[in-house]
Write an enzyme that holds these catalytic residues in place. Sequence first.
Site, PDB file in Angstrom:
ATOM      1  N   TYR A 141       0.840  -1.199   0.000  1.00 11.88           N
ATOM      2  CA  TYR A 141       0.000   0.000   0.000  1.00 11.88           C
ATOM      3  C   TYR A 141       0.880   1.257   0.000  1.00 11.88           C
ATOM      4  O   TYR A 141       0.629   2.206  -0.753  1.00 11.88           O
ATOM      5  CB  TYR A 141      -0.942   0.005   1.208  1.00 11.88           C
ATOM      6  CG  TYR A 141      -1.881   1.191   1.219  1.00 11.88           C
ATOM      7  CD1 TYR A 141      -3.024   1.193   0.434  1.00 11.88           C
ATOM      8  CD2 TYR A 141      -1.613   2.312   2.001  1.00 11.88           C
ATOM      9  CE1 TYR A 141      -3.889   2.281   0.425  1.00 11.88           C
ATOM     10  CE2 TYR A 141      -2.459   3.402   2.001  1.00 11.88           C
ATOM     11  CZ  TYR A 141      -3.597   3.383   1.215  1.00 11.88           C
ATOM     12  OH  TYR A 141      -4.442   4.467   1.205  1.00 11.88           O
ATOM     13  N   LYS A 196       1.099   4.182  -3.002  1.00  9.14           N
ATOM     14  CA  LYS A 196       0.882   5.607  -2.756  1.00  9.14           C
ATOM     15  C   LYS A 196       2.146   6.429  -3.008  1.00  9.14           C
ATOM     16  O   LYS A 196       2.058   7.604  -3.389  1.00  9.14           O
ATOM     17  CB  LYS A 196       0.358   5.820  -1.335  1.00  9.14           C
ATOM     18  CG  LYS A 196      -1.035   5.226  -1.122  1.00  9.14           C
ATOM     19  CD  LYS A 196      -2.040   5.740  -2.152  1.00  9.14           C
ATOM     20  CE  LYS A 196      -3.440   5.235  -1.905  1.00  9.14           C
ATOM     21  NZ  LYS A 196      -4.416   5.712  -2.922  1.00  9.14           N
TER      22      LYS A 196
END
Length: 250
Positions: A148, A152
Amino acid sequence: MPTALITGASAGLGREFAWQLAESGHDLVLVARGTDRLETLAAQLRAAAGVEVEVMTADLADSSDVERVAERVRDGERPVDLLVNNAGYGLGGSFLRTSAREEVDALTAMVGAVLVLSRAACDAMVPRGHGAIVNVGSVAGVMTSGTYSAHKAWVRVFTEGLARTLARTGVTATVVNPGLTRTEFHERAGWKASGAPAFAWLSADRVVADTLAAVAAGKAEVTPSVRYRLASLGLRLAPRALVRRASRRF
Protein backbone atom coordinates in the site's frame (compact mmCIF):
# COMPACT_ATOMS: atom_id res chain seq x y z
CA MET A 1 -21.88 23.19 -15.65
CA PRO A 2 -18.44 21.59 -15.27
CA THR A 3 -18.37 17.82 -14.86
CA ALA A 4 -16.28 15.81 -12.40
CA LEU A 5 -15.64 12.07 -12.63
CA ILE A 6 -14.87 10.43 -9.28
CA THR A 7 -13.66 6.87 -8.80
CA GLY A 8 -14.39 5.08 -5.54
CA ALA A 9 -17.32 7.46 -5.19
CA SER A 10 -19.69 5.38 -3.08
CA ALA A 11 -17.93 5.80 0.29
CA GLY A 12 -15.29 7.68 2.24
CA LEU A 13 -13.38 10.47 0.54
CA GLY A 14 -15.01 9.69 -2.81
CA ARG A 15 -18.46 10.30 -1.37
CA GLU A 16 -17.27 13.54 0.24
CA PHE A 17 -15.76 14.70 -3.06
CA ALA A 18 -19.13 14.03 -4.69
CA TRP A 19 -21.03 16.11 -2.14
CA GLN A 20 -18.65 19.07 -2.15
CA LEU A 21 -18.38 19.16 -5.93
CA ALA A 22 -22.15 18.88 -6.34
CA GLU A 23 -22.65 21.72 -3.88
CA SER A 24 -20.22 23.84 -5.91
CA GLY A 25 -22.24 23.23 -9.09
CA HIS A 26 -20.50 20.28 -10.74
CA ASP A 27 -22.36 17.62 -12.64
CA LEU A 28 -20.96 14.22 -11.69
CA VAL A 29 -19.95 10.85 -13.04
CA LEU A 30 -19.75 8.44 -10.10
CA VAL A 31 -17.66 5.28 -10.47
CA ALA A 32 -17.52 2.36 -8.01
CA ARG A 33 -18.12 -1.38 -7.78
CA GLY A 34 -21.46 -1.25 -5.95
CA THR A 35 -24.38 -0.18 -8.11
CA ASP A 36 -26.93 0.09 -5.30
CA ARG A 37 -24.84 2.47 -3.20
CA LEU A 38 -24.02 4.57 -6.25
CA GLU A 39 -27.66 4.85 -7.28
CA THR A 40 -28.68 5.85 -3.74
CA LEU A 41 -25.98 8.51 -3.60
CA ALA A 42 -26.85 9.78 -7.07
CA ALA A 43 -30.50 10.21 -6.10
CA GLN A 44 -29.51 12.12 -2.97
CA LEU A 45 -27.19 14.42 -4.91
CA ARG A 46 -29.76 15.16 -7.60
CA ALA A 47 -32.39 16.01 -4.98
CA ALA A 48 -30.14 18.11 -2.76
CA ALA A 49 -27.97 19.93 -5.30
CA GLY A 50 -29.98 19.83 -8.53
CA VAL A 51 -27.06 18.49 -10.56
CA GLU A 52 -26.87 15.81 -13.25
CA VAL A 53 -25.39 12.57 -11.94
CA GLU A 54 -24.29 9.64 -14.09
CA VAL A 55 -23.53 6.26 -12.52
CA MET A 56 -20.87 3.86 -13.82
CA THR A 57 -20.45 0.49 -12.14
CA ALA A 58 -16.84 -0.61 -12.62
CA ASP A 59 -14.20 -2.64 -10.84
CA LEU A 60 -10.89 -0.87 -11.36
CA ALA A 61 -9.00 -4.06 -10.57
CA ASP A 62 -10.32 -5.25 -13.95
CA SER A 63 -8.37 -3.73 -16.84
CA SER A 64 -11.38 -3.92 -19.18
CA ASP A 65 -13.44 -1.88 -16.71
CA VAL A 66 -10.58 0.61 -16.41
CA GLU A 67 -10.61 1.08 -20.18
CA ARG A 68 -14.38 1.54 -20.18
CA VAL A 69 -14.03 4.38 -17.65
CA ALA A 70 -11.13 5.81 -19.67
CA GLU A 71 -13.40 5.96 -22.73
CA ARG A 72 -15.86 8.02 -20.70
CA VAL A 73 -13.08 10.38 -19.63
CA ARG A 74 -12.04 10.84 -23.27
CA ASP A 75 -15.59 11.45 -24.52
CA GLY A 76 -15.42 14.83 -26.25
CA GLU A 77 -19.19 15.19 -26.49
CA ARG A 78 -19.57 14.87 -22.70
CA PRO A 79 -16.33 16.42 -21.45
CA VAL A 80 -14.94 15.70 -18.01
CA ASP A 81 -13.38 18.84 -16.49
CA LEU A 82 -12.10 17.28 -13.26
CA LEU A 83 -10.91 13.70 -12.76
CA VAL A 84 -10.63 12.45 -9.18
CA ASN A 85 -8.69 9.17 -8.96
CA ASN A 86 -9.79 8.17 -5.48
CA ALA A 87 -10.50 4.42 -5.68
CA GLY A 88 -8.32 2.37 -3.37
CA TYR A 89 -8.27 -0.13 -0.55
CA GLY A 90 -5.99 -1.87 1.90
CA LEU A 91 -5.48 -5.62 1.73
CA GLY A 92 -5.38 -6.04 5.48
CA GLY A 93 -2.47 -8.45 5.51
CA SER A 94 1.27 -8.55 5.01
CA PHE A 95 2.83 -9.44 1.67
CA LEU A 96 3.54 -12.96 2.97
CA ARG A 97 -0.14 -13.54 3.70
CA THR A 98 -1.82 -12.09 0.62
CA SER A 99 -2.01 -13.94 -2.68
CA ALA A 100 -0.27 -12.79 -5.83
CA ARG A 101 -3.72 -12.32 -7.42
CA GLU A 102 -4.84 -10.02 -4.61
CA GLU A 103 -1.65 -7.99 -4.95
CA VAL A 104 -1.95 -7.67 -8.72
CA ASP A 105 -5.58 -6.57 -8.40
CA ALA A 106 -4.63 -3.92 -5.85
CA LEU A 107 -1.78 -2.73 -8.06
CA THR A 108 -4.14 -2.46 -11.02
CA ALA A 109 -6.74 -0.51 -9.04
CA MET A 110 -4.38 1.90 -7.27
CA VAL A 111 -1.56 2.31 -9.79
CA GLY A 112 -2.60 1.02 -13.21
CA ALA A 113 -5.99 2.71 -13.18
CA VAL A 114 -4.48 6.00 -12.02
CA LEU A 115 -2.03 5.92 -14.93
CA VAL A 116 -4.61 4.94 -17.56
CA LEU A 117 -7.28 7.39 -16.43
CA SER A 118 -4.79 10.22 -16.00
CA ARG A 119 -3.56 9.64 -19.54
CA ALA A 120 -7.13 9.61 -20.83
CA ALA A 121 -7.76 12.89 -19.03
CA CYS A 122 -4.64 14.44 -20.54
CA ASP A 123 -5.67 13.29 -24.01
CA ALA A 124 -9.03 15.00 -23.59
CA MET A 125 -8.12 18.06 -21.54
CA VAL A 126 -4.86 19.29 -23.05
CA PRO A 127 -6.36 20.00 -26.52
CA ARG A 128 -9.16 21.93 -24.78
CA GLY A 129 -6.64 23.92 -22.74
CA HIS A 130 -8.28 23.37 -19.37
CA GLY A 131 -9.00 20.70 -16.80
CA ALA A 132 -7.69 19.19 -13.59
CA ILE A 133 -6.61 15.79 -12.30
CA VAL A 134 -6.64 14.85 -8.61
CA ASN A 135 -4.89 11.69 -7.46
CA VAL A 136 -5.45 10.54 -3.90
CA GLY A 137 -2.20 9.48 -2.30
CA SER A 138 -1.43 9.05 1.40
CA VAL A 139 1.08 9.92 4.08
CA ALA A 140 1.71 6.15 3.94
CA GLY A 141 3.55 6.89 0.69
CA VAL A 142 6.58 8.10 2.66
CA MET A 143 6.42 5.09 5.01
CA THR A 144 7.18 1.40 4.44
CA SER A 145 3.80 -0.17 5.22
CA GLY A 146 3.87 -2.88 2.58
CA THR A 147 2.60 -2.62 -0.95
CA TYR A 148 0.00 0.00 0.00
CA SER A 149 2.85 2.40 0.83
CA ALA A 150 4.53 1.49 -2.46
CA HIS A 151 1.35 2.22 -4.42
CA LYS A 152 0.88 5.61 -2.76
CA ALA A 153 4.55 6.52 -3.19
CA TRP A 154 4.11 5.87 -6.91
CA VAL A 155 0.98 8.03 -7.00
CA ARG A 156 2.79 10.95 -5.37
CA VAL A 157 5.86 10.87 -7.61
CA PHE A 158 3.81 10.22 -10.73
CA THR A 159 1.51 13.17 -10.01
CA GLU A 160 4.36 15.55 -9.24
CA GLY A 161 5.99 14.62 -12.54
CA LEU A 162 2.69 14.94 -14.37
CA ALA A 163 2.15 18.41 -12.91
CA ARG A 164 5.52 19.47 -14.29
CA THR A 165 4.73 17.95 -17.69
CA LEU A 166 1.39 19.77 -17.83
CA ALA A 167 2.84 23.19 -16.99
CA ARG A 168 1.49 25.91 -19.31
CA THR A 169 -1.12 23.59 -20.87
CA GLY A 170 -4.02 24.91 -18.79
CA VAL A 171 -4.38 21.47 -17.18
CA THR A 172 -3.22 20.78 -13.62
CA ALA A 173 -2.42 17.67 -11.60
CA THR A 174 -2.63 17.55 -7.80
CA VAL A 175 -1.84 14.75 -5.36
CA VAL A 176 -3.41 14.82 -1.90
CA ASN A 177 -1.65 12.95 0.91
CA PRO A 178 -4.11 12.45 3.77
CA GLY A 179 -3.16 11.03 7.14
CA LEU A 180 -5.60 9.04 9.25
CA THR A 181 -9.08 10.08 8.13
CA ARG A 182 -12.44 9.08 9.59
CA THR A 183 -13.96 6.96 6.81
CA GLU A 184 -14.80 3.29 6.30
CA PHE A 185 -11.32 2.65 4.87
CA HIS A 186 -9.57 1.18 7.91
CA GLU A 187 -12.49 -1.00 8.95
CA ARG A 188 -12.82 -2.43 5.44
CA ALA A 189 -9.09 -3.16 5.31
CA GLY A 190 -9.08 -4.77 8.75
CA TRP A 191 -6.39 -2.34 9.91
CA LYS A 192 -6.26 -1.58 13.63
CA ALA A 193 -6.12 2.20 13.69
CA SER A 194 -8.64 2.68 16.48
CA GLY A 195 -5.85 3.04 19.02
CA ALA A 196 -4.57 6.22 17.39
CA PRO A 197 -5.14 9.34 19.54
CA ALA A 198 -8.09 11.58 18.69
CA PHE A 199 -5.84 14.41 17.49
CA ALA A 200 -4.36 12.15 14.79
CA TRP A 201 -7.65 11.84 12.93
CA LEU A 202 -8.79 14.14 10.13
CA SER A 203 -12.33 14.62 8.92
CA ALA A 204 -13.19 13.72 5.33
CA ASP A 205 -14.72 17.14 4.72
CA ARG A 206 -11.47 18.85 5.78
CA VAL A 207 -9.36 16.64 3.50
CA VAL A 208 -11.60 17.25 0.50
CA ALA A 209 -11.94 20.99 1.12
CA ASP A 210 -8.15 21.36 1.37
CA THR A 211 -7.72 19.32 -1.81
CA LEU A 212 -10.17 21.38 -3.85
CA ALA A 213 -8.55 24.59 -2.59
CA ALA A 214 -5.17 23.27 -3.75
CA VAL A 215 -6.63 22.41 -7.16
CA ALA A 216 -8.05 25.92 -7.49
CA ALA A 217 -4.61 27.32 -6.65
CA GLY A 218 -2.90 25.05 -9.18
CA LYS A 219 -0.78 23.26 -6.56
CA ALA A 220 0.88 19.96 -7.39
CA GLU A 221 0.72 18.54 -3.86
CA VAL A 222 -1.27 19.05 -0.68
CA THR A 223 -1.03 17.36 2.71
CA PRO A 224 -4.01 18.38 4.86
CA SER A 225 -3.23 19.67 8.38
CA VAL A 226 -0.05 21.10 9.82
CA ARG A 227 0.62 17.99 11.90
CA TYR A 228 0.69 15.71 8.87
CA ARG A 229 2.76 18.16 6.85
CA LEU A 230 5.35 18.13 9.66
CA ALA A 231 5.13 14.35 10.02
CA SER A 232 5.62 13.89 6.27
CA LEU A 233 8.61 16.23 6.25
CA GLY A 234 10.14 14.33 9.15
CA LEU A 235 9.62 10.99 7.42
CA ARG A 236 11.16 12.27 4.20
CA LEU A 237 14.24 13.61 6.01
CA ALA A 238 14.71 10.77 8.49
CA PRO A 239 17.13 7.90 7.83
CA ARG A 240 15.23 5.11 6.13
CA ALA A 241 16.14 2.67 8.91
CA LEU A 242 14.20 4.86 11.35
CA VAL A 243 11.28 5.09 8.92
CA ARG A 244 11.18 1.32 8.65
CA ARG A 245 11.08 0.95 12.42
CA ALA A 246 8.37 3.59 12.77
CA SER A 247 6.28 1.92 10.05
CA ARG A 248 6.04 -1.30 12.04
CA ARG A 249 3.45 0.37 14.26
CA PHE A 250 1.01 0.75 11.35
